[in-house]
Design an enzyme around this catalytic site. Structure first.
Site, mmCIF file in Angstrom:
data_model
loop_
_atom_site.group_PDB
_atom_site.id
_atom_site.type_symbol
_atom_site.label_atom_id
_atom_site.label_comp_id
_atom_site.label_asym_id
_atom_site.label_seq_id
_atom_site.Cartn_x
_atom_site.Cartn_y
_atom_site.Cartn_z
ATOM 1 N N ARG A 139 0.802 -1.227 0.000
ATOM 2 C CA ARG A 139 0.000 0.000 0.000
ATOM 3 C C ARG A 139 0.833 1.274 0.000
ATOM 4 O O ARG A 139 1.917 1.324 0.581
ATOM 5 C CB ARG A 139 -0.932 -0.001 1.222
ATOM 6 N N HIS A 141 -0.901 -2.436 -4.514
ATOM 7 C CA HIS A 141 -0.264 -3.303 -5.512
ATOM 8 C C HIS A 141 -0.187 -2.683 -6.910
ATOM 9 O O HIS A 141 -0.381 -3.355 -7.921
ATOM 10 C CB HIS A 141 -0.970 -4.646 -5.579
ATOM 11 N N HIS A 144 2.701 -12.860 -5.576
ATOM 12 C CA HIS A 144 1.589 -12.970 -4.621
ATOM 13 C C HIS A 144 0.959 -14.360 -4.642
ATOM 14 O O HIS A 144 -0.275 -14.491 -4.643
ATOM 15 C CB HIS A 144 0.539 -11.899 -4.936
ATOM 16 N N ASP A 149 -1.733 -10.108 8.425
ATOM 17 C CA ASP A 149 -1.572 -9.335 7.188
ATOM 18 C C ASP A 149 -0.587 -8.220 7.519
ATOM 19 O O ASP A 149 -0.932 -7.043 7.522
ATOM 20 C CB ASP A 149 -2.910 -8.774 6.707
ATOM 21 N N GLU A 151 4.973 -12.749 0.915
ATOM 22 C CA GLU A 151 5.316 -11.731 -0.074
ATOM 23 C C GLU A 151 6.591 -10.993 0.347
ATOM 24 O O GLU A 151 6.533 -10.034 1.111
ATOM 25 C CB GLU A 151 4.164 -10.743 -0.226
#
Length: 412
Positions: free
Chosen positions: A133, A158, A233, A305, A371
């Protein structure tokens, strides 16, 4: 038996510092070596690595999409598309030699073009120009405020509405790879695309070797100052695609710190210790062990996350970032990277709306994304490692996914 650490070649920049390691780094390196050595490297003299190309489908724009298959001498294979560089399948054996695809995805192109795009899933995709982000879609660069396309209000996620995951990449087979098969993917992003300055020329290599390691090397150059953050991803489930929750798989992360986020999932700028939090994976834990914790960071993300700061970053050395082990199948995955961070995502947005090739619906915790990347929103945080790329410089990072098999069921 060949230890996979020994198999890491110089062109993957795999070196280790001889001094200054913590006891934890020693233990993680040892665990990675043990995990890698649990598999046998014994190429079948009658087998050969193969590279295959076939038509996968046609986009709504009329563009043809090709699917490529890399297969090594051990029977492991990786399939990916020219559309988004999307990895659609990674097939590896379990402890009994039974192969299974261990990444989530779709059986048809429409799933990637429509469903994945609509739900911001990014299944298996190459992500850029800026992975993760950017707060409010803006960042400062050389005294100017750059405004990028907001696609995840109020942020850019992204790369914007039409990021690298939605581009057609040019693909060619790599030649001269010892004990490996690979492909080079190239793409040019024009100046101003999604608001990002500079013409960015990107090259990504997918290389599958005979030790069952998939290496992804990212390179990029620009003709104007810009920012770059590239990753893949893929959503992993070592029990197999469609096998259900990954909560009983174990995870270990080589990170003492992480970047806490606010309610918009943007880093606060703080570098926080993982100690006494559900984000402490310095020793192996079941992924589901603390997944339902009421810790504020877990409530914000609806699970994991978050960006972990991988120990030992120097900009060029591949070091162990994480190891995942599936007690049920015996499959293991160790992730090595030159990148400073790793976003771990427990597929929190999956709600049963979409199903994969297995015909089974995908739900929350059905996979884990690992990631490797620079930190989220780095351009807005001067204390984070820089993501600025200038003319004459090259963005050059590598991440390796080493698959193996544990000798017996593992418990944390």
């Amino acid at each position: 038996m060949m230890c996979c650490f020994a198999a890491l070649s110089p062109n993957h920049n795999y070196t280790q510092k001889k001094k200054g390691r913590s006891l934890f780094e020693h233990s993680m390196i040892g665990l990675g070596a043990l995990t890698a050595c649990m598999m046998t490297f014994s190429p079948d003299a009658s087998a050969a690595s193969t590279f295959k190309r076939e038509t996968f489908g046609t986009l709504s724009t009329g563009q043809k999409v090709q699917r490529y298959t890399l297969r090594n001498t051990q029977g492991m294979s990786v399939q990916f598309l020219s559309y988004g560089g999307i990895i659609t399948a990674i097939t590896v054996p379990d402890r009994n030699g039974q192969p299974a695809n261990v990444v989530l995805g779709f059986s048809k192109l429409d799933g990637y073009e429509t469903d994945s795009a609509h739900a911001n899933l990014y299944f298996g995709a190459l992500v850029g120009r800026y992975a993760n982000r950017l707060a409010n879609g803006t960042f400062p660069l050389d005294g100017q405020t750059i405004r990028t396309t907001v696609n995840n209000p109020p942020n850019t996620l992204h790369g914007g509405l039409c990021g690298f995951d939605k581009k057609i990449w040019q693909v060619r087979k790599l030649s001269g790879l010892p004990h490996a098969v690979g492909a080079e993917l190239t793409m040019t992003s024009p100046d101003g695309e999604e608001g990002f300055p500079g013409t960015l020329r990107v090259t990504v290599d997918y290389i599958l070797d005979d030790s069952n390691r998939l290496s992804i090397r990212y390179r990029a150059t620009t003709d104007r100052p810009t920012v770059v953050n590239l990753t893949n991803h893929s959503y992993f489930n070592l029990s197999g695609e469609g096998a259900g929750s990954i909560e009983n798989q174990t995870l270990q992360i080589n990170a003492d710190t992480f970047t806490p986020v606010d309610h918009a999932a943007i880093p606060t700028g703080q570098i926080a210790s993982v100690s006494t939090t559900p984000l402490d994976f310095r020793s192996p834990h079941r992924i589901g062990e603390r997944l339902r914790s009421n810790h504020p960071q877990m409530l914000i993300g609806r699970g994991y996350d978050h960006n972990w700061i991988i120990n030992g970053y120097d900009g060029h050395t591949q070091r162990l970032a994480a190891t995942v082990t599936d007690p049920a199948s015996g499959r293991t995955l160790s992730v090595f990277t030159t990148q400073p961070g790793m976003q771990v995502y427990t597929s929190n947005s999956l709600d049963g709306t979409y199903a994969g090739p297995s015909g089974r619906a995908y739900r929350q915790t059905d996979a884990i994304a690992l990631e490797t990347q620079h930190y989220p929103d780095s351009p807005n945080h001067p204390n984070f490692p820089t993501t600025i790329l200038r003319p004459g410089e090259q963005f050059d990072h590598t991440t390796s996914f080493q698959f193996g098999v544990a000798a017996s069921p593992a418990t944390p």
